[in-house]
Design a protein around this motif. Structure first.
Motif, PDB file in Angstrom:
ATOM      1  N   LEU A   1       8.995  73.853  22.849  1.00 34.64           N
ATOM      2  CA  LEU A   1      10.190  74.398  22.204  1.00 34.64           C
ATOM      3  C   LEU A   1      10.546  76.129  22.630  1.00 34.64           C
ATOM      4  CD1 LEU A   1       9.127  73.349  18.010  1.00 34.64           C
ATOM      5  CD2 LEU A   1      10.652  72.297  19.540  1.00 34.64           C
ATOM      6  N   PRO A   2      10.091  76.412  23.497  1.00 36.95           N
ATOM      7  CA  PRO A   2      10.574  77.642  23.871  1.00 36.95           C
ATOM      8  C   PRO A   2      11.296  76.871  25.297  1.00 36.95           C
ATOM      9  CG  PRO A   2       8.397  77.958  23.392  1.00 36.95           C
ATOM     10  CD  PRO A   2       8.561  76.394  22.717  1.00 36.95           C
ATOM     11  N   ARG A   3      10.333  75.992  25.953  1.00 35.44           N
ATOM     12  CA  ARG A   3      11.685  75.594  26.868  1.00 35.44           C
ATOM     13  C   ARG A   3      12.564  75.056  26.747  1.00 35.44           C
ATOM     14  NH1 ARG A   3      12.880  75.763  32.223  1.00 35.44           N
ATOM     15  NH2 ARG A   3      12.570  74.110  33.300  1.00 35.44           N
ATOM     16  N   VAL A   4      12.942  74.751  25.718  1.00 39.07           N
ATOM     17  CA  VAL A   4      14.478  73.902  25.258  1.00 39.07           C
ATOM     18  C   VAL A   4      15.020  74.948  25.286  1.00 39.07           C
ATOM     19  CG1 VAL A   4      15.236  73.186  23.102  1.00 39.07           C
ATOM     20  CG2 VAL A   4      13.436  71.988  23.820  1.00 39.07           C
ATOM     21  N   ARG A   5      15.243  76.205  23.888  1.00 39.95           N
ATOM     22  CA  ARG A   5      16.148  77.376  24.993  1.00 39.95           C
ATOM     23  C   ARG A   5      16.364  77.605  25.936  1.00 39.95           C
ATOM     24  NH1 ARG A   5      18.019  80.382  20.474  1.00 39.95           N
ATOM     25  NH2 ARG A   5      16.162  79.136  19.159  1.00 39.95           N
TER      26      ARG A   5
ATOM     27  N   ALA B   1      19.656  77.858  30.232  1.00 42.39           N
ATOM     28  CA  ALA B   1      20.289  78.319  31.833  1.00 42.39           C
ATOM     29  C   ALA B   1      21.995  77.294  31.739  1.00 42.39           C
ATOM     30  CB  ALA B   1      19.412  78.094  32.272  1.00 42.39           C
ATOM     31  N   ALA B   2      21.752  76.538  30.917  1.00 43.28           N
ATOM     32  CA  ALA B   2      22.837  75.491  31.274  1.00 43.28           C
ATOM     33  C   ALA B   2      24.174  76.231  30.712  1.00 43.28           C
ATOM     34  CB  ALA B   2      23.111  74.191  30.605  1.00 43.28           C
ATOM     35  N   PHE B   3      23.968  77.035  29.853  1.00 51.23           N
ATOM     36  CA  PHE B   3      25.567  78.003  29.081  1.00 51.23           C
ATOM     37  C   PHE B   3      26.080  78.594  30.621  1.00 51.23           C
ATOM     38  CE2 PHE B   3      25.424  75.687  25.297  1.00 51.23           C
ATOM     39  CZ  PHE B   3      26.190  75.553  25.074  1.00 51.23           C
TER      40      PHE B   3
ATOM     41  N   GLY C   1      12.384  68.921  18.168  1.00 53.12           N
ATOM     42  CA  GLY C   1      12.860  68.934  18.975  1.00 53.12           C
ATOM     43  C   GLY C   1      14.758  68.518  18.775  1.00 53.12           C
ATOM     44  N   SER C   2      15.061  67.937  17.994  1.00 48.80           N
ATOM     45  CA  SER C   2      16.472  67.774  17.562  1.00 48.80           C
ATOM     46  C   SER C   2      16.634  69.079  17.282  1.00 48.80           C
ATOM     47  CB  SER C   2      16.519  66.823  17.174  1.00 48.80           C
ATOM     48  OG  SER C   2      16.435  65.527  17.971  1.00 48.80           O
TER      49      SER C   2
ATOM     50  N   ARG D   1      19.605  74.105  17.487  1.00 47.67           N
ATOM     51  CA  ARG D   1      19.451  75.673  17.091  1.00 47.67           C
ATOM     52  C   ARG D   1      19.978  76.792  18.849  1.00 47.67           C
ATOM     53  NH1 ARG D   1      16.297  78.458  14.284  1.00 47.67           N
ATOM     54  NH2 ARG D   1      14.563  78.650  15.968  1.00 47.67           N
ATOM     55  N   ALA D   2      19.077  76.062  19.831  1.00 52.65           N
ATOM     56  CA  ALA D   2      19.554  77.321  20.650  1.00 52.65           C
ATOM     57  C   ALA D   2      20.650  76.792  21.585  1.00 52.65           C
ATOM     58  CB  ALA D   2      18.604  76.785  22.190  1.00 52.65           C
TER      59      ALA D   2
END
Length: 279
Positions: free
Chosen positions: A61-65, A70-72, A111-112, A117-118
């Motif tokens: 979950l931390p990596r998801v954010r 990074a993408a944005f 994950g979803s 949320r991110a």
């Protein structure tokens, strides 16, 4: 919105891969995540800077954010966020291990939730956008042998339906996609089965075992057509809350909803009997 920028989790196969290929071929930009590094090197070689990719285990979950941020940061505005990464865990509830149960919920549901949320702070800051959750007919209609998969998808359904109401004031649309069976590699790469218990031989839950046979059932959904409909939906205003894709999905969903109403509607009078006397 085909030429805008999309963020898609799980672009290495299935609907994620099909969406990425169609968007890139139409001239759009795609930020994608993969669990297996090197699995989309062909897309990177073909589309270069228009295809941004990051390694991501959706259960981290931390990596998801970190990846969403990074993408944005790297691409600026992202118009559509597609939450696609996931898999199916099939088998009777009693047959599943504790580890399988935790991993299914962590992947498909948590994950979803974390991906949405991110993305929300970025979508709010840019004045709007679209969240698309790849759910399933299994998010609305339940069958024996898929209890944990249903739990994960029904959880996504409730979360996204409530989220849609929360973020509407920020010009953020939310869509749940409800495909039926489709001719992707799902049965080969994204489906896991429990260890069978003989007690369930010949019961309704055992039907899922056929998906791991050398010749799994032929499914009717066309992944290319499904992806095209999802892409086109991004331009719809307001965002469709649900998209039912596939005649099998429509039949199963409408039957399930009618059955649910048939169970509830006769209880109108008895439901009222538990109201407080002063209401």
């Amino acid at each position: 919105m085909a030429t805008d920028t999309w963020f898609i989790t799980g672009v290495n196969s299935g609907f994620g891969r099909e969406l990425a290929e169609q968007l890139l071929s139409r001239g759009g930009r795609v930020a994608g995540t993969v669990r297996r590094e090197g699995s989309v090197d062909d897309l990177r070689a073909t589309y270069g800077d228009r295809f941004w990719v990051a390694h991501l285990d959706i259960t981290d979950l931390p990596r998801v954010r970190e990846v969403v941020d990074a993408a944005f940061r790297d691409l600026g505005r992202i118009d559509v966020v597609v939450i696609n990464a996931g898999y199916g865990l099939f088998g009777a509830a009693e047959e599943l291990s504790d580890e399988q149960v935790v991993h299914q919920i962590s992947t498909n549901l948590l994950g979803s939730v974390q991906t949405a949320r991110a993305a929300l702070p970025h979508l709010r800051a840019q004045g709007g956008g679209r969240l698309i959750q790849i759910s399933s007919v299994a998010g609305l209609a339940a069958h024996a042998g898929a209890s944990l998969y249903h739990a994960s998808k029904w959880g996504c359904e409730g979360f996204m339906e409530a989220l849609a109401q929360e973020v509407a004031p920020f010009n953020i649309g939310v869509t749940l996609v409800e495909p039926g069976g489709a001719r992707t590699a799902f049965a080969r790469g994204s489906l896991q089965l429990s260890e069978p218990l003989s007690a369930y031989d010949g019961t309704p839950a055992a039907f899922v075992r056929q998906f791991k046979t050398p010749a799994p059932p032929t499914l009717g959904g066309d992944p290319a057509k499904i992806a095209a409909r999802i892409i086109d939906s991004a331009a719809q205003q307001p965002a469709p809350m649900r998209m039912v894709l596939g005649s099998d999905s429509y039949q199963a969903v409408t039957t399930a909803l009618r059955n649910r109403l048939a169970q509830v509607e006769p209880q109108q009078a008895t439901a009222a009997e538990t109201d407080a006397d002063d209401t």
